[in-house]
Design an enzyme around this catalytic site. Structure first.
Site, PDB file in Angstrom:
ATOM      1  N   GLU A  98      33.373  53.163  20.121  1.00 35.94           N
ATOM      2  CA  GLU A  98      32.309  52.502  20.897  1.00 35.94           C
ATOM      3  C   GLU A  98      31.391  53.537  21.541  1.00 35.94           C
ATOM      4  OE1 GLU A  98      35.048  50.007  23.047  1.00 35.94           O
ATOM      5  OE2 GLU A  98      35.484  48.991  21.166  1.00 35.94           O
ATOM      6  N   SER A 214      43.300  46.073  16.616  1.00 34.37           N
ATOM      7  CA  SER A 214      43.964  44.767  16.544  1.00 34.37           C
ATOM      8  C   SER A 214      45.493  44.859  16.576  1.00 34.37           C
ATOM      9  CB  SER A 214      43.486  43.984  15.317  1.00 34.37           C
ATOM     10  OG  SER A 214      42.091  43.716  15.426  1.00 34.37           O
TER      11      SER A 214
HETATM   12  P1  13P Z   1      41.501  46.112  19.845  1.00 40.44           P
HETATM   13  O1  13P Z   1      42.982  46.298  20.080  1.00 40.44           O
HETATM   14  O2  13P Z   1      40.877  45.110  20.742  1.00 40.44           O
HETATM   15  O3  13P Z   1      41.206  45.917  18.390  1.00 40.44           O
HETATM   16  O4  13P Z   1      40.818  47.512  20.260  1.00 40.44           O
HETATM   17  C1  13P Z   1      41.324  48.689  19.765  1.00 40.44           C
HETATM   18  C2  13P Z   1      40.684  49.829  20.481  1.00 40.44           C
HETATM   19  O5  13P Z   1      39.514  50.073  20.362  1.00 40.44           O
HETATM   20  C3  13P Z   1      41.546  50.613  21.389  1.00 40.44           C
HETATM   21  O6  13P Z   1      40.899  51.767  21.818  1.00 40.44           O
END
Ligand code: 13P
Length: 257
Positions: A98, A214
């Site tokens: 991100e 996930s």
């Molecule tokens: P999710 O577990 O919501 O897919 O996110 C994973 C993540 O980006 C952890 O840093």
């Protein structure tokens, strides 16, 4: 033997008050944890609240989601490694997808952050992983090799085993679509080969490589049984302390299996 590391990346969720409530529930659910390492990675604004409760949960380590590479100065909105250390933070996420995709962080910036963290005595959790498009166009290995070599450039041999790697395929983050345990294992084994190439085999064997994308209670045990998967970096399913507690229990169960 690498100790598995289960980390809750809350991203931009939970206030300081909610963080304290979360910790109470987590501790009640878990009692004590000895065989795996548990890390909570709240937003900056909730770190102090969790640090203040550390005597309630001595097995929990604190992490931060980002840092700036300079020690101090005119960098409005930024947080330094020293500021995190002063709040008893041990781990810091660097180069989350991100940050790379939404905030334009380059591999060069990520490398500066990794080195700043190590210099201050923090353990960076360096995130790597391919987008779906990169997977189709370039292949997973090319992307991982580039991100690892650039992210770890000029890290000294003595610091190397302080680093944690998180393999987070971008297409699996927040989508409910997990990499299969075989896909993840293959990527982790490849990442470890690159670590051996940039340091040496013995050091690479000590570095922990988490899987992220996930992760939930239902898929944790199978993932954690794989030989090169040394933990999980959990987003969505870590926001509920009961669900994160289950993930920790499943990781412990994988050790016993
Ligand atoms: P999710 O577990 O919501 O897919 O996110 C994973 C993540 O980006 C952890 O840093």
């Amino acid at each position: 033997m690498r100790k598995k590391i289960l980390a809750a990346n809350w991203k931009m969720n939970l206030t300081n008050g909610e963080a304290s409530d979360y910790l109470e529930v987590l501790v009640k659910e878990l009692g004590e944890v000895n065989d795996v390492e548990v890390v909570l990675i709240p937003p900056f604004t909730a770190i102090a609240a969790l640090a203040a409760l550390s005597d309630r949960a001595p097995f929990i380590r604190l992490g931060a989601q980002n840092l700036h590479w300079e020690k101090s100065g005119a960098f409005t909105g930024e947080i330094s490694a020293g500021m995190l250390r002063a709040l008893y933070v041990k781990y810091v996420v660097v180069g989350h997808s991100e940050r790379r995709l939404l905030f334009g962080e380059s591999d060069a910036v990520i490398n500066r952050k990794v080195r700043a963290a190590l210099e201050a005595g923090l353990r960076p959790i360096l995130c790597v992983g391919e987008t779906l498009q990169q997977r189709e166009n370039d292949g997973v290995e090319k992307v991982l090799e580039y991100q690892l070599r650039e992210g770890l450039r000029d890290v000294s041999p003595k610091d190397f085993s302080e680093v944690v790697i998180a393999y987070e395929p971008v297409w699996a983050i927040g989508t409910g679509r997990t990499a299969t345990s075989d896909q993840a294992q293959a990527a982790h084994a490849f990442a470890r080969r690159i670590l051996a190439a940039v340091s040496d085999h013995a050091i690479a064997e000590r570095v922990r490589i988490q899987y992220g994308g996930s992760v939930k209670p239902e898929n944790t045990e199978e993932l954690m049984r794989k030989p090169d998967i040394d933990g999980a970096l959990v987003g969505g399913a870590s926001l509920d302390p009961r669900s994160f507690a289950q993930i920790i229990r499943k990781a412990e169960a994988a050790l016993a299996a």
